[in-house]
Design an enzyme around this catalytic site. Structure first.
Site, short mmCIF file in Angstrom:
data_model
loop_
_atom_site.label_atom_id
_atom_site.label_comp_id
_atom_site.label_asym_id
_atom_site.label_seq_id
_atom_site.Cartn_x
_atom_site.Cartn_y
_atom_site.Cartn_z
N LYS A 184 19.61 20.01 20.02
CA LYS A 184 21.08 20.24 20.22
C LYS A 184 21.88 20.94 19.26
CE LYS A 184 20.70 18.39 24.27
NZ LYS A 184 19.66 17.75 24.87
C1 LIG Z 1 19.61 16.47 26.20
C2 LIG Z 1 20.37 16.32 27.38
C3 LIG Z 1 20.51 14.82 27.64
C4 LIG Z 1 19.66 13.80 26.75
O1 LIG Z 1 20.17 13.65 25.47
P1 LIG Z 1 19.41 12.63 24.64
O2 LIG Z 1 20.03 12.41 23.21
O3 LIG Z 1 17.67 13.15 24.37
O4 LIG Z 1 19.24 11.09 25.41
C5 LIG Z 1 21.29 14.28 28.59
N1 LIG Z 1 21.97 15.32 29.48
C6 LIG Z 1 21.77 16.68 29.07
C7 LIG Z 1 22.22 17.70 29.95
C8 LIG Z 1 20.94 17.03 28.24
O5 LIG Z 1 20.69 18.44 27.84
#
Ligand SMILES: *Cc1c(COP(=O)(O)O)cnc(C)c1O
Length: 384
Positions: A184
């Site tokens: 991210k």
């Molecule tokens: C990455 C992602 C998540 C989950 O994030 P985590 O921190 O890994 O739980 C949820 N929603 C979307 C749209 C994502 O891209």
């Protein structure tokens, strides 16, 4: 397969990030304490939200918010099939029913008109996802939520740094969940946060994050802390470590720089691909700030000499990494077993998916690398 010259993502870590983690490791205190508190304060300052709960993922943040609102069997939560499975998983884990509605053609964000139509007396929460970081139409969603007495929880996993009509995502709705997963925009390895202006929600989430322990249990190892604690309800184990939080604080100081670099990469893609007849480029609203978490293009499969899957394969053969966001939820086995949706139910999401490719996007990506990706795309889309 060719050696990967240009990956889909490269984590932006520098010596400061590493030093901040090393300091925590040397401090002897590894789990939830001052660094987590610090990250929560930093995120509150950045987003303008009054309360922040740093937890171990965005998934946990969304789940905890739903549990804290007592969402459960018989309740409905409206979201879309065009998201990562986490968004709907957490609804199912509470025992509530995910109600899926289609997305908008332009940006694959939830369509407020379809939300309005999907509301029933059982609807408790609207769960929009800011795809790629482009904010959903939050004014429309909040208006529907307020008028119909339904909460709005944003899946802001892509949207740290997004501005909606000048206002930061994180302080627009009842609560927002951010992700600091490894790929991210800013990362803690694994991690996430819930932002809200609702003190009661934040307090309950804090208790649920650590087994339902009474508040003072969080301080039970501090000098002067007591060994006594109470379990006030059955909670979870979703707390963030100080190791991760220190990394997050260091990353957050560079977020504006990351977004500048991502914007440069996005502009370079636009300049290069503007006239490419076989592609649809991402659409975004000038009133907002797009943080370019993803650069999502679509191949016009009907007319392109190379359809989407071939483009991905041929890019990989040239050493260029890509990804696809998202396989619609109702295509997956576990969702099909629920027997609620079929292929064809969400034509816009399905069509968006059919053409979608997420191109390499990371702050350190050079203009020459962007040009390289675009040159490869042109070769593939216009075979000699
Ligand atoms: C990455 C992602 C998540 C989950 O994030 P985590 O921190 O890994 O739980 C949820 N929603 C979307 C749209 C994502 O891209």
């Amino acid at each position: 397969m060719a050696e990967q010259r240009i990956p889909f993502v490269k984590v932006a870590l520098d010596e400061e990030d590493i030093a901040s983690v090393e300091r925590v490791l040397r401090s002897g205190w590894l789990t939830t304490a001052s660094q987590v508190k610090g990250l929560e304060a930093d995120l509150a300052a950045y987003t303008g939200a009054k309360y922040v709960n740093a937890v171990n993922s965005a998934t946990a943040a969304m789940h905890l918010a739903l549990v804290a609102w007592d969402i459960g069997p018989g309740d409905e939560v409206i979201t879309t099939p065009y998201t990562f499975t986490a968004t709907a998983n957490v609804v199912l884990h509470t025992g509530a029913t995910p109600v899926l509605v289609d997305v908008r053609e332009a940006d694959a964000n939830i369509d407020p008109e379809l939300v309005e139509r999907a509301i029933t007396p059982r609807t408790r929460v609207i769960l929009p996802v800011h795809i790629a970081g482009e904010p959903c139409d939050m004014d429309a969603l909040m208006e529907i939520g307020r008028r119909r007495g339904v909460k709005v929880l944003e899946d802001a996993a892509h949207a740290i740094g997004s501005l909606y009509r000048g206002r930061p995502v994180g302080a627009l709705s009842d609560a927002a969940a951010f992700s600091f997963y490894a790929n991210k925009t800013i990362t803690t390895g694994e991690g996430g946060a819930l932002t809200t202006d609702d003190e009661r929600l934040s307090d309950r989430v804090r208790r649920l994050t650590l087994h339902g322990m009474s508040r003072d249990a969080w301080n039970r190892y501090d000098a002067g802390g007591s060994w006594r604690y109470d379990i006030q309800e059955f909670g979870f184990k979703d707390n963030l470590t100080d190791i991760a939080a220190a990394l997050g604080r260091s990353q957050l100081t560079k977020l504006e720089l990351f977004i500048e670099q991502r914007t440069r990469v996005a502009q370079r893609y636009f300049e290069n691909l503007r006239d490419e007849e076989h592609l649809i480029l991402p659409s975004f609203n000038e009133e907002n700030r797009h943080p370019w978490h993803l650069f999502m293009i679509r191949v016009r499969n009907e007319t392109s000499p190379a359809p989407r899957d071939d483009v991905i394969r041929e890019l990989a053969e040239r050493g260029i990494g890509t990804s696809v966001h998202f396989i619609p939820l109702h295509y997956f086995t576990a969702y099909q077993k629920l027997g609620r949706w079929e292929k064809g139910d969400f034509p816009v999401a399905e069509r968006f998916f059919d053409g979608e490719i997420s191109l390499p996007m990371y702050p350190a990506m050079t203009n020459a690398e962007v040009d390289d990706v675009c040159e490869a795309l042109r070769e593939i889309l216009h075979p000699a």
